[in-house]
Design a protein around this motif. Structure first.
Motif, mmCIF file in Angstrom:
data_model
loop_
_atom_site.group_PDB
_atom_site.id
_atom_site.type_symbol
_atom_site.label_atom_id
_atom_site.label_comp_id
_atom_site.label_asym_id
_atom_site.label_seq_id
_atom_site.Cartn_x
_atom_site.Cartn_y
_atom_site.Cartn_z
ATOM 1 N N GLU A 387 0.868 -1.172 -0.046
ATOM 2 C CA GLU A 387 0.157 -0.017 0.084
ATOM 3 C C GLU A 387 0.942 1.233 0.028
ATOM 4 O O GLU A 387 1.778 1.350 0.909
ATOM 5 N N LEU A 388 0.566 2.252 -1.008
ATOM 6 C CA LEU A 388 1.451 3.464 -0.981
ATOM 7 C C LEU A 388 1.392 4.159 0.247
ATOM 8 O O LEU A 388 2.772 4.760 0.496
ATOM 9 N N ASP A 389 0.590 4.261 1.141
ATOM 10 C CA ASP A 389 0.176 4.977 2.280
ATOM 11 C C ASP A 389 1.353 4.746 3.064
ATOM 12 O O ASP A 389 1.828 5.351 4.163
ATOM 13 N N ALA A 403 8.731 6.799 -8.286
ATOM 14 C CA ALA A 403 8.212 6.392 -9.651
ATOM 15 C C ALA A 403 8.123 5.131 -9.860
ATOM 16 O O ALA A 403 7.260 4.404 -10.735
ATOM 17 N N GLY A 404 9.188 4.395 -9.444
ATOM 18 C CA GLY A 404 9.335 2.957 -9.686
ATOM 19 C C GLY A 404 9.185 1.820 -8.760
ATOM 20 O O GLY A 404 9.278 0.845 -8.828
ATOM 21 N N SER A 405 8.426 2.455 -7.735
ATOM 22 C CA SER A 405 8.015 1.702 -6.482
ATOM 23 C C SER A 405 6.861 0.713 -7.127
ATOM 24 O O SER A 405 6.092 1.051 -7.814
ATOM 25 N N THR A 406 6.831 -0.397 -6.259
ATOM 26 C CA THR A 406 5.725 -1.353 -6.548
ATOM 27 C C THR A 406 4.461 -0.994 -5.770
ATOM 28 O O THR A 406 3.286 -1.265 -6.318
ATOM 29 N N ALA A 407 4.715 -0.042 -4.710
ATOM 30 C CA ALA A 407 3.645 0.329 -4.075
ATOM 31 C C ALA A 407 2.652 1.664 -5.024
ATOM 32 O O ALA A 407 1.333 1.446 -4.966
ATOM 33 N N LEU A 408 3.321 2.185 -5.903
ATOM 34 C CA LEU A 408 2.834 3.018 -6.617
ATOM 35 C C LEU A 408 1.965 2.338 -7.844
ATOM 36 O O LEU A 408 0.965 2.613 -8.156
ATOM 37 N N ALA A 409 2.761 1.299 -8.459
ATOM 38 C CA ALA A 409 2.141 0.286 -9.247
ATOM 39 C C ALA A 409 0.714 -0.457 -8.878
ATOM 40 O O ALA A 409 -0.201 -0.212 -9.645
ATOM 41 N N THR A 410 0.765 -0.832 -7.670
ATOM 42 C CA THR A 410 -0.191 -1.425 -7.001
ATOM 43 C C THR A 410 -1.621 -0.351 -6.898
ATOM 44 O O THR A 410 -2.643 -0.695 -7.265
ATOM 45 N N ALA A 411 -1.201 0.905 -6.407
ATOM 46 C CA ALA A 411 -2.144 1.996 -6.250
ATOM 47 C C ALA A 411 -3.045 2.210 -7.548
ATOM 48 O O ALA A 411 -4.089 2.512 -7.697
ATOM 49 N N ARG A 412 -2.164 2.201 -8.738
ATOM 50 C CA ARG A 412 -2.602 2.663 -10.129
ATOM 51 C C ARG A 412 -3.613 1.333 -10.291
ATOM 52 O O ARG A 412 -4.746 1.955 -11.100
ATOM 53 N N GLU A 414 -5.177 -0.523 -8.581
ATOM 54 C CA GLU A 414 -6.584 -0.681 -7.776
ATOM 55 C C GLU A 414 -7.240 0.643 -8.026
ATOM 56 O O GLU A 414 -8.323 0.741 -7.392
ATOM 57 N N GLY A 415 -6.975 1.755 -8.421
ATOM 58 C CA GLY A 415 -7.423 2.935 -8.878
ATOM 59 C C GLY A 415 -7.636 3.885 -7.951
ATOM 60 O O GLY A 415 -8.372 4.965 -7.678
ATOM 61 N N THR A 416 -6.689 3.743 -6.746
ATOM 62 C CA THR A 416 -6.335 4.596 -5.440
ATOM 63 C C THR A 416 -5.724 5.759 -5.931
ATOM 64 O O THR A 416 -5.651 6.932 -5.177
ATOM 65 N N PHE A 417 -4.791 5.598 -6.923
ATOM 66 C CA PHE A 417 -4.005 6.927 -7.252
ATOM 67 C C PHE A 417 -4.582 7.113 -8.742
ATOM 68 O O PHE A 417 -4.465 6.462 -9.902
ATOM 69 N N THR A 418 -5.402 8.258 -8.590
ATOM 70 C CA THR A 418 -6.405 8.608 -9.642
ATOM 71 C C THR A 418 -5.711 9.640 -10.718
ATOM 72 O O THR A 418 -4.337 9.874 -10.379
ATOM 73 N N SER A 419 -6.346 9.873 -11.709
ATOM 74 C CA SER A 419 -5.829 10.781 -12.806
ATOM 75 C C SER A 419 -5.713 12.073 -12.062
ATOM 76 O O SER A 419 -4.928 13.037 -12.677
ATOM 77 N N ALA A 420 -6.293 12.555 -11.235
ATOM 78 C CA ALA A 420 -6.151 13.755 -10.464
ATOM 79 C C ALA A 420 -4.816 13.911 -9.820
ATOM 80 O O ALA A 420 -3.971 14.919 -9.855
#
Length: 566
Positions: A387-389, A403-412, A414-420
């Motif tokens: 989890e990114l948090d 930028a290269g973290s697995t947490a960011l890839a997972t958040a993208r 799962e939709g928690t890291f949105t286009s905003a």
């Protein structure tokens, strides 16, 4: 020409030419006169006499082999004679070498099932099924069935837990990621709650690993200690069927029920966002199936269950923790390892031990009594979920790792890291550089811990519309959005009031008849302060007429040389 055709031609020629003699017919067809006489006597040739069977070279050892095979009928399953062992004993113990290995193999393959049939006939034991009558509220059956489910776009092999009451046929189904002990016990808890009671006599099982550690002779079993505690808490006994296919008929109702439910309601492969959503749909299906009428019955399942439900034992009020408790240590990567899978926890717990409750479909991580992380349970070895948090405090010091973290890839994913968030990150990096821009994004992500996600996204959108990438402005606008949502949300709606027994039709009348206290209150002073407004666009500072200070006096310092004084 076959012998039947030969006889038919001889008899035909005799009918057409009555004067033909036996000798003439024999010469015509090239056979013996005895054959002609046989054909004239009967149209059906006599069967040829079979030669007497040749005596087998193994016949002297028949008794020795039968004795070994009869001893196997009562021997342990894994300590019976193989054909090679029988052949070896004939040579070493009895000195019998007249027969070869193949002759012994053929005799054993033929003789072994004959001896088993003889034993069953002696015991008057035949294979078959005897119809049973089950008393209401006394018995149930449990089993697992494999099922495939598409969860959030990924096809997973899951397991369908089924508990079926033997009298009414009422069944409860739930889908779990595994068929381990946690899922086994959680399935029972869900079933007891759905049925509103517990069978009073016993529940039938095959030798499932979550319940049975070792199968002994007969029906005796060495049970798991957690399973014994679970049965003792809910107060029911377990009935274990005979191992293998021979015991499947002892709980044939649930064996058939699992396959029927899968074919009827899980075809095609269901697509859901989570197993929780799927189990809610399955619970609704279980209730709807009360109208189904079983084969050979005259009334529905729900009709029989209404009578059976009153006879079930009550469910205990005390909760039973069906999860397995573990205490892993948090590594430097802010992860814990649970059953060969890795899960992230908040970075502040690095180097400490945490308490984990491993459940059927989720993993809960505790710091004392506080839940600090919640993950969907992973079933494949080596899988991980971040989890990114949990990494934000680390990323404040290492913004380049985001930028290269697995947490960011997972958040993208799962939709928690949105286009905003993506738009804010791009604008912040363009305005402040990669490092400072990423830190600004992290400060915005930290707002999710205190404010609803919708409010934070609203704050991000408002700040970007104003041309700003300030985390402080995002926080201000997010708090405004959260406060506005809280004001618009009623404390109790009509449904809540109805649940409380309040008639919503009389509320407007009560409100109209209630005097307004503001009518007799002193007048409120009018504020002359300017209202607070949100920053909507970038504004330039107003121009000023004050002249800039002169720096001519400082030029004298530049003209000073060595050896001069002021």
């Amino acid at each position: 020409m076959s012998r039947v055709e030969l006889f038919a031609r001889i008899r035909r020629d005799r009918r057409l030419e009555p004067d033909l003699s036996v000798r003439a017919l024999a010469e015509r067809y090239g056979v013996h006169r005895r054959t002609v006489r046989e054909a004239l006597e009967s149209a059906v040739p006599k069967e040829r006499k079979k030669p007497p069977p040749r005596r087998s070279v193994l016949e002297p050892a028949y008794g020795l082999i039968d004795e070994m095979l009869r001893a196997d009928l009562s021997a342990p399953r894994k300590q019976k004679h193989t054909t090679a062992r029988i052949y070896q004993r004939l040579i070493t113990e009895h000195g019998f070498t007249a027969a070869g290995r193949t002759v012994v193999y053929e005799y054993v393959a033929r003789r072994r099932p004959e001896l088993v049939a003889e034993l069953r006939e002696e015991q008057r034991h035949l294979q078959g099924m005897v119809p049973q009558q089950h008393q209401p509220g006394e018995e149930a059956e449990v089993d697992f069935a494999d099922v495939w489910v598409r969860v959030a776009g990924t096809v997973l092999k899951c397991h369908l837990f089924t508990l079926r009451l033997s009298f009414s046929g009422r069944a409860v189904h739930r889908v779990f990621l595994s068929e381990g002990q946690e899922a086994f016990m959680e399935g029972h808890v869900e079933a007891f709650r759905a049925l509103g009671g517990i069978p009073t006599r016993h529940i039938r099982y095959d030798n499932l690993r979550p319940a049975v550690q070792r199968v002994c002779f007969g029906r005796s079993r060495v049970e798991s200690q957690n399973w014994v505690k679970f049965r003792s808490h809910f107060g029911f006994d377990a009935f274990y069927c005979i191992p293998g296919k021979d015991g499947a008929h002892e709980k044939g109702g649930v064996e058939q029920e699992g396959g029927r439910f899968r074919r009827t309601h899980l075809v095609p492969v269901p697509e859901v966002a989570s197993l929780t959503e799927l189990n809610e749909k399955i619970a609704a299906i279980d209730l709807a199936e009360d109208e189904r009428i079983l084969h050979g019955q005259r009334v529905s399942i729900g009709f029989n269950f209404a009578h059976e439900a009153e006879l079930l034992a009550p469910v205990p009020f005390e909760e039973f923790d069906t999860g397995s408790t573990l205490t892993p240590k948090v590594g430097r990567d802010s992860r814990i390892t649970v059953r060969q899978s890795q899960y992230s926890v908040p970075a502040r717990f690095i180097g400490r031990k945490v308490r984990v409750s491993l459940r059927a479909n989720e993993v809960l991580v505790f710091d004392r009594t506080t839940i600090i992380a919640r993950h969907v349970r992973l079933t494949r070895r080596g899988e991980s979920h971040d989890e990114l948090d949990h990494y934000l405090e680390i990323l404040l010091g290492k913004p380049g790792a985001l930028a290269g973290s697995t947490a960011l890839a997972t958040a993208r994913a799962e939709g928690t890291f949105t286009s905003a968030h993506e738009a804010f990150w791009s604008a912040a990096r363009a305005a402040h550089g990669n490092g400072d821009g990423t830190r600004a994004l992290i400060e915005v992500l930290l707002l999710h811990r205190r404010l609803p996600a919708e409010a934070v996204i609203t704050g991000i959108t408002t700040a970007l519309d104003a041309g700003s990438t300030s985390p402080e402005l995002v926080a201000i606008e997010a708090r405004k959005a959260a406060a506005s949502t809280a004001r618009d949300q009623p404390l109790l709606d009509d449904a809540d009031l109805s649940d409380l027994g309040i008639d919503t039709t009389v509320i407007p009348k009560i409100i109209d008849d209630t005097p307004d206290p503001r009518e007799h209150a002193p007048p409120t002073p009018v504020s002359t302060a300017a209202p607070v407004i949100s920053l909507r666009s970038r504004r330039e500072l107003p121009a000023t007429s004050t002249p800039l200070p002169s720096v001519a006096i400082y030029d004298q310092l530049l003209r000073r040389t060595k050896g001069t004084s002021a």
